[in-house]
Design a protein around this motif. Structure first.
Motif, PDB file in Angstrom:
ATOM      1  N   GLU A  83      30.356  87.958  10.522  1.00 35.32           N
ATOM      2  CA  GLU A  83      31.420  86.940  10.956  1.00 35.32           C
ATOM      3  C   GLU A  83      31.039  85.718  10.761  1.00 35.32           C
ATOM      4  O   GLU A  83      31.915  84.645  10.627  1.00 35.32           O
ATOM      5  CB  GLU A  83      32.133  87.452  12.105  1.00 35.32           C
ATOM      6  CG  GLU A  83      33.173  86.401  12.765  1.00 35.32           C
ATOM      7  CD  GLU A  83      34.465  86.400  11.761  1.00 35.32           C
ATOM      8  OE1 GLU A  83      34.811  87.250  11.346  1.00 35.32           O
ATOM      9  OE2 GLU A  83      34.788  85.172  11.809  1.00 35.32           O
ATOM     10  N   TYR A 117      32.869  81.752   4.165  1.00 31.11           N
ATOM     11  CA  TYR A 117      32.667  81.371   5.560  1.00 31.11           C
ATOM     12  C   TYR A 117      33.511  80.111   5.787  1.00 31.11           C
ATOM     13  O   TYR A 117      32.794  79.061   5.974  1.00 31.11           O
ATOM     14  CB  TYR A 117      31.498  81.444   6.560  1.00 31.11           C
ATOM     15  CG  TYR A 117      30.751  82.536   6.355  1.00 31.11           C
ATOM     16  CD1 TYR A 117      30.588  83.471   7.493  1.00 31.11           C
ATOM     17  CD2 TYR A 117      29.991  83.211   5.274  1.00 31.11           C
ATOM     18  CE1 TYR A 117      29.991  84.741   7.507  1.00 31.11           C
ATOM     19  CE2 TYR A 117      29.453  84.330   5.146  1.00 31.11           C
ATOM     20  CZ  TYR A 117      29.357  85.098   6.500  1.00 31.11           C
ATOM     21  OH  TYR A 117      28.675  86.237   6.391  1.00 31.11           O
ATOM     22  N   ARG A 119      35.782  78.426   7.740  1.00 26.96           N
ATOM     23  CA  ARG A 119      36.285  77.776   8.618  1.00 26.96           C
ATOM     24  C   ARG A 119      34.998  77.356   9.548  1.00 26.96           C
ATOM     25  O   ARG A 119      34.351  78.143  10.306  1.00 26.96           O
ATOM     26  CB  ARG A 119      37.112  78.816   9.628  1.00 26.96           C
ATOM     27  CG  ARG A 119      37.985  79.426   8.914  1.00 26.96           C
ATOM     28  CD  ARG A 119      38.771  80.658   9.638  1.00 26.96           C
ATOM     29  NE  ARG A 119      40.040  81.128   8.878  1.00 26.96           N
ATOM     30  CZ  ARG A 119      40.196  82.040   8.039  1.00 26.96           C
ATOM     31  NH1 ARG A 119      39.112  82.638   7.657  1.00 26.96           N
ATOM     32  NH2 ARG A 119      41.287  82.171   7.610  1.00 26.96           N
ATOM     33  N   THR A 183      36.413  85.069   9.589  1.00 24.98           N
ATOM     34  CA  THR A 183      37.801  85.452   9.537  1.00 24.98           C
ATOM     35  C   THR A 183      38.582  84.818  10.841  1.00 24.98           C
ATOM     36  O   THR A 183      39.961  84.910  11.020  1.00 24.98           O
ATOM     37  CB  THR A 183      38.047  87.123   9.768  1.00 24.98           C
ATOM     38  OG1 THR A 183      37.517  87.615  10.735  1.00 24.98           O
ATOM     39  CG2 THR A 183      37.635  87.629   8.383  1.00 24.98           C
ATOM     40  N   VAL A 184      37.598  84.598  11.997  1.00 27.94           N
ATOM     41  CA  VAL A 184      38.434  84.308  13.181  1.00 27.94           C
ATOM     42  C   VAL A 184      38.914  82.940  13.010  1.00 27.94           C
ATOM     43  O   VAL A 184      38.519  82.283  12.157  1.00 27.94           O
ATOM     44  CB  VAL A 184      37.427  84.250  14.302  1.00 27.94           C
ATOM     45  CG1 VAL A 184      36.785  85.335  14.744  1.00 27.94           C
ATOM     46  CG2 VAL A 184      36.256  83.060  14.180  1.00 27.94           C
ATOM     47  N   GLU A 185      40.031  82.550  13.799  1.00 30.39           N
ATOM     48  CA  GLU A 185      40.656  81.324  13.463  1.00 30.39           C
ATOM     49  C   GLU A 185      40.413  80.385  14.442  1.00 30.39           C
ATOM     50  O   GLU A 185      41.318  80.523  15.726  1.00 30.39           O
ATOM     51  CB  GLU A 185      42.189  81.546  13.547  1.00 30.39           C
ATOM     52  CG  GLU A 185      42.710  82.706  12.659  1.00 30.39           C
ATOM     53  CD  GLU A 185      43.188  81.962  11.262  1.00 30.39           C
ATOM     54  OE1 GLU A 185      43.205  80.752  11.031  1.00 30.39           O
ATOM     55  OE2 GLU A 185      43.711  82.777  10.508  1.00 30.39           O
ATOM     56  N   PRO A 186      39.413  79.516  14.697  1.00 35.72           N
ATOM     57  CA  PRO A 186      39.230  78.549  15.497  1.00 35.72           C
ATOM     58  C   PRO A 186      40.444  77.189  15.517  1.00 35.72           C
ATOM     59  O   PRO A 186      40.913  77.241  14.502  1.00 35.72           O
ATOM     60  CB  PRO A 186      37.839  77.827  14.946  1.00 35.72           C
ATOM     61  CG  PRO A 186      37.748  78.450  13.574  1.00 35.72           C
ATOM     62  CD  PRO A 186      38.688  79.328  13.123  1.00 35.72           C
ATOM     63  N   VAL A 187      40.551  76.905  16.609  1.00 34.57           N
ATOM     64  CA  VAL A 187      41.925  75.862  17.076  1.00 34.57           C
ATOM     65  C   VAL A 187      41.003  74.699  17.317  1.00 34.57           C
ATOM     66  O   VAL A 187      40.259  74.571  18.381  1.00 34.57           O
ATOM     67  CB  VAL A 187      42.674  76.521  18.185  1.00 34.57           C
ATOM     68  CG1 VAL A 187      43.724  75.549  18.254  1.00 34.57           C
ATOM     69  CG2 VAL A 187      43.261  77.886  17.667  1.00 34.57           C
ATOM     70  N   THR A 215      36.640  73.033  20.087  1.00 34.90           N
ATOM     71  CA  THR A 215      37.132  73.987  19.110  1.00 34.90           C
ATOM     72  C   THR A 215      37.081  75.362  20.050  1.00 34.90           C
ATOM     73  O   THR A 215      36.220  75.616  20.730  1.00 34.90           O
ATOM     74  CB  THR A 215      36.056  74.066  17.990  1.00 34.90           C
ATOM     75  OG1 THR A 215      36.204  73.020  17.175  1.00 34.90           O
ATOM     76  CG2 THR A 215      36.646  75.147  17.140  1.00 34.90           C
ATOM     77  N   VAL A 217      37.643  79.194  20.184  1.00 32.42           N
ATOM     78  CA  VAL A 217      37.535  80.495  19.184  1.00 32.42           C
ATOM     79  C   VAL A 217      38.146  81.429  20.454  1.00 32.42           C
ATOM     80  O   VAL A 217      37.590  81.633  21.334  1.00 32.42           O
ATOM     81  CB  VAL A 217      35.909  80.821  18.986  1.00 32.42           C
ATOM     82  CG1 VAL A 217      35.928  82.023  18.311  1.00 32.42           C
ATOM     83  CG2 VAL A 217      35.456  79.764  18.063  1.00 32.42           C
TER      84      VAL A 217
END
Ligand SMILES: C=C(O[C@@H]1C=C(C(=O)O)C=C[C@H]1O)C(=O)O
Length: 332
Positions: A83, A117, A119, A183-187, A215, A217
């Motif tokens: 990841e 990767y 993001r 794949t995780v969507e950091p904001v 950020t 997660v």
């Protein structure tokens, strides 16, 4: 045929005195030494920088609990698990940094796209003589910002950068470390009482800095807590430095900024259904410009941070000359 969904590995990290860092398998590490490193160069994905002699030395290690694959592209070293990928690199000392920084950021994004990767989650840049000037008379930090901004403009990413730290260290050149996710969507999150850094007016340099204040997660599975990675934060309100010359007030304002940034009301603006207080800070790195200010900053932080928060105090320069202290951290 049945398929099993593998859980997303959790990105974890810890900070220890640099002599006790151990040899656990890791994605990478950031080491802050209070004297020049007699070993030459950095080990793969282990960035070492020299900070001032009057603070602490420490190593922050990043692990993912599963095997990593290592490699190198355009001088950038990386270690990747399923990841997350951790990358490190250096720009050597030179008369100016804009062009080299531009190329470096282009190479990083090429690497992240090739590896898959895309993001970015967290970025650190450690700049030698950050408030010194280039051969063209530009402040080195501002010159770095020019190169970064040009690269990001080309990539259409001027507003998309994650939590970042840019701090001044001893020696020349620039050391970089970055974490990106598959794949995780950091904001990326801004602070309601600071204007986004990419909108700073031109008096702070020809090109604005590009980063988000934090950020977030999300948790790897339903029901868990996410993590808020907090950028290097300072005593800035709007775009102005406040409490010039008063290190205690700068430290307090910095922690207030962090509290507002990661609190539930601010995160709700991004659709994030949880929030954090200063009591949730697991770790902070506190950068203090002047040795004699370290005890005062320590006193403010130990009053406002929970005893469970691991704090290290590093003597280092901050991007604006009037900033005496900067704090980064993570809350979970
Ligand atoms: C302290 C500030 O900026 C510093 C500079 C940054 C950058 O240029 O990316 C990011 C965070 C801080 O380390 C600020 O502008 O608030």
């Amino acid at each position: 045929m049945t398929s099993s969904v593998q859980p997303i590995p959790v990105l974890s990290s810890r900070i220890l005195p640099s002599s006790a860092a151990g040899d656990a398998p890791r994605l990478g590490s950031l080491t802050y030494l209070t004297a020049p490193d007699p070993r030459s160069g950095d080990a793969p994905t282990e960035l070492t920088v020299e900070v001032g002699p009057h603070g602490e030395s420490a190593t922050e290690t990043w692990t993912a609990g599963e095997p990593v694959l290592r490699g190198e592209y355009a001088g950038i070293r990386y270690a990747a698990c399923r990841e997350f990928v951790f990358c490190t690199g250096r720009i050597e000392e030179g008369g100016a940094y804009a062009d080299a920084t531009h190329r470096f950021y282009e190479d990083v994004f090429t690497l992240l796209a090739r590896l898959g990767y895309p993001r970015l989650v967290r970025v650190w840049n450690y700049i030698g003589d950050i408030n010194g000037v280039t051969s063209q008379g530009q402040e080195i930090y501002r010159d770095f910002c020019v190169g970064r901004s040009h690269a990001l403009e080309q990539l259409g990413m001027l507003h998309g950068m994650p939590a970042t730290t840019v701090i001044g260290v001893r020696g020349g050149g620039i050391g970089f470390a970055m974490i990106a996710a598959r794949t995780v969507e950091p904001v990326n999150v801004e602070n309601p009482r600071q204007i986004p850094a990419y909108r700073y007016p031109p008096r702070y340099g020809p090109r604005s800095p590009n980063f988000s204040r934090a950020t977030y997660v999300p948790p790897p599975g339903a029901g868990g807590r996410g993590t808020a990675y907090v950028s290097g934060t300072a005593s800035i309100i709007g775009h102005e430095t406040v409490h010039v010359g008063d290190v205690r007030a700068q430290a307090r304002t910095t922690l207030e900024n962090i509290e507002l940034l990661i609190g539930a009301p601010n995160l709700a603006r991004y659709g994030i259904g949880e929030g954090f207080g200063l009591e949730d800070l697991r770790r902070v790195k506190v950068y203090v410009r002047h040795a004699e200010d370290i005890p005062a900053v320590q006193a403010v932080c130990s009053r406002l941070l929970p005893p469970s928060c691991a704090a290290v105090y590093l003597q280092a320069d901050v991007c604006r000359r009037d900033l005496l202290v900067e704090i980064e951290g993570l809350a979970a």
